[in-house]
Enzyme design. Structure first.
Site, short mmCIF file in Angstrom:
data_model
loop_
_atom_site.label_atom_id
_atom_site.label_comp_id
_atom_site.label_asym_id
_atom_site.label_seq_id
_atom_site.Cartn_x
_atom_site.Cartn_y
_atom_site.Cartn_z
N ASP A 21 0.92 -1.52 -0.20
CA ASP A 21 -0.20 -0.31 0.37
C ASP A 21 0.66 1.50 0.15
O ASP A 21 1.54 1.63 0.56
CB ASP A 21 -0.87 -0.41 1.52
CG ASP A 21 -1.99 1.00 1.23
OD1 ASP A 21 -2.30 1.16 -0.25
OD2 ASP A 21 -2.47 1.40 2.19
N GLY A 22 0.06 2.40 -0.50
CA GLY A 22 0.95 4.04 -0.33
C GLY A 22 0.05 4.80 0.03
O GLY A 22 -1.29 4.00 0.16
N GLU B 25 2.26 4.30 -4.34
CA GLU B 25 1.84 2.83 -4.60
C GLU B 25 2.55 1.68 -5.38
O GLU B 25 2.17 0.34 -5.29
CB GLU B 25 0.63 2.86 -5.23
CG GLU B 25 -0.53 3.28 -4.74
CD GLU B 25 -1.96 2.53 -2.94
OE1 GLU B 25 -1.33 1.39 -3.41
OE2 GLU B 25 -2.20 3.68 -3.19
N ASP C 41 -4.72 -2.37 -2.78
CA ASP C 41 -6.11 -2.03 -2.98
C ASP C 41 -6.18 -1.05 -3.88
O ASP C 41 -6.77 -0.29 -4.24
CB ASP C 41 -6.22 -1.00 -1.44
CG ASP C 41 -5.51 -0.64 -1.67
OD1 ASP C 41 -4.49 0.44 -1.99
OD2 ASP C 41 -5.43 0.23 -0.01
N HIS D 20 -8.69 -0.16 3.19
CA HIS D 20 -9.34 0.50 4.38
C HIS D 20 -11.18 -0.30 4.53
O HIS D 20 -11.63 0.35 4.43
CB HIS D 20 -9.90 1.97 3.82
CG HIS D 20 -8.91 2.80 3.47
ND1 HIS D 20 -7.53 3.02 3.99
CD2 HIS D 20 -8.63 3.20 2.60
CE1 HIS D 20 -6.97 3.65 3.82
NE2 HIS D 20 -7.25 3.42 2.47
N ASP E 100 -1.14 -0.28 5.23
CA ASP E 100 -1.79 0.84 5.08
C ASP E 100 -0.66 1.61 6.86
O ASP E 100 -0.83 2.78 6.66
CB ASP E 100 -3.47 0.96 5.15
CG ASP E 100 -3.92 3.09 5.51
OD1 ASP E 100 -3.47 3.26 3.84
OD2 ASP E 100 -4.68 2.99 6.56
#
Length: 145
Positions: free
Chosen positions: A9-10, A47, A69, A124, A134
């Site tokens: 994730d970023g 990302e 995501d 999320h 995250d």
């Protein structure tokens, strides 16, 4: 070939702004967490940095399942955007230069020695590993600000 699961994730505080990335590599039930920070970047660049840094941590060719995501990253491979960009001399279908070309090229180069598949997960939400990535990304930002 060894099998590895990688979650990435970023995050970015502002876009552009300070950014962070997180990755979790899982091999034979053992998890390794990675994270990093850039002072001025975009969310999409972060990302991309997660998968890049995860691949750089691997010591040999692997069969990898990436979980992200980021539709931007996932669809680039599952919908063959990357191949189309390469065939069109790194231009989009609108004849504009592909953004983050440097990172896409680095990622493509790193993937050459691996067999990778990409899975889009809901961000999320209820995916604990994605939520952890995250948090790793956001913590990288928080610790530097």
């Amino acid at each position: 070939m060894d099998k590895v699961e990688i979650y990435t994730d970023g995050a970015c505080s502002g876009n552009p702004g300070p950014g962070g990335w997180g990755a979790i590599l899982i091999y034979k039930g053992v998890e390794k967490e990675l994270s990093g920070y850039e002072s001025h970047t975009t969310n999409n660049r972060m990302e991309l940095m997660g998968p890049i840094k995860a691949l750089e941590a691997l010591k040999r060719s692997c069969e990898i399942v990436f979980y992200t995501d980021s539709a931007y990253v996932c669809k680039a491979f599952t919908d063959n955007w990357v191949k189309k960009w390469q065939m069109n001399n790194w231009q989009t279908s609108k004849k504009l230069p592909v953004e983050n070309q440097d990172l896409w090229m680095a990622l493509i180069d790193l993937l050459k020695s691996h067999n990778a598949t990409w899975v889009k997960v809901k961000g999320h939400s209820d995916n604990a590993k994605n939520n952890r990535c995250d948090l790793l990304a956001r913590t990288a930002i928080k610790n530097r600000m």
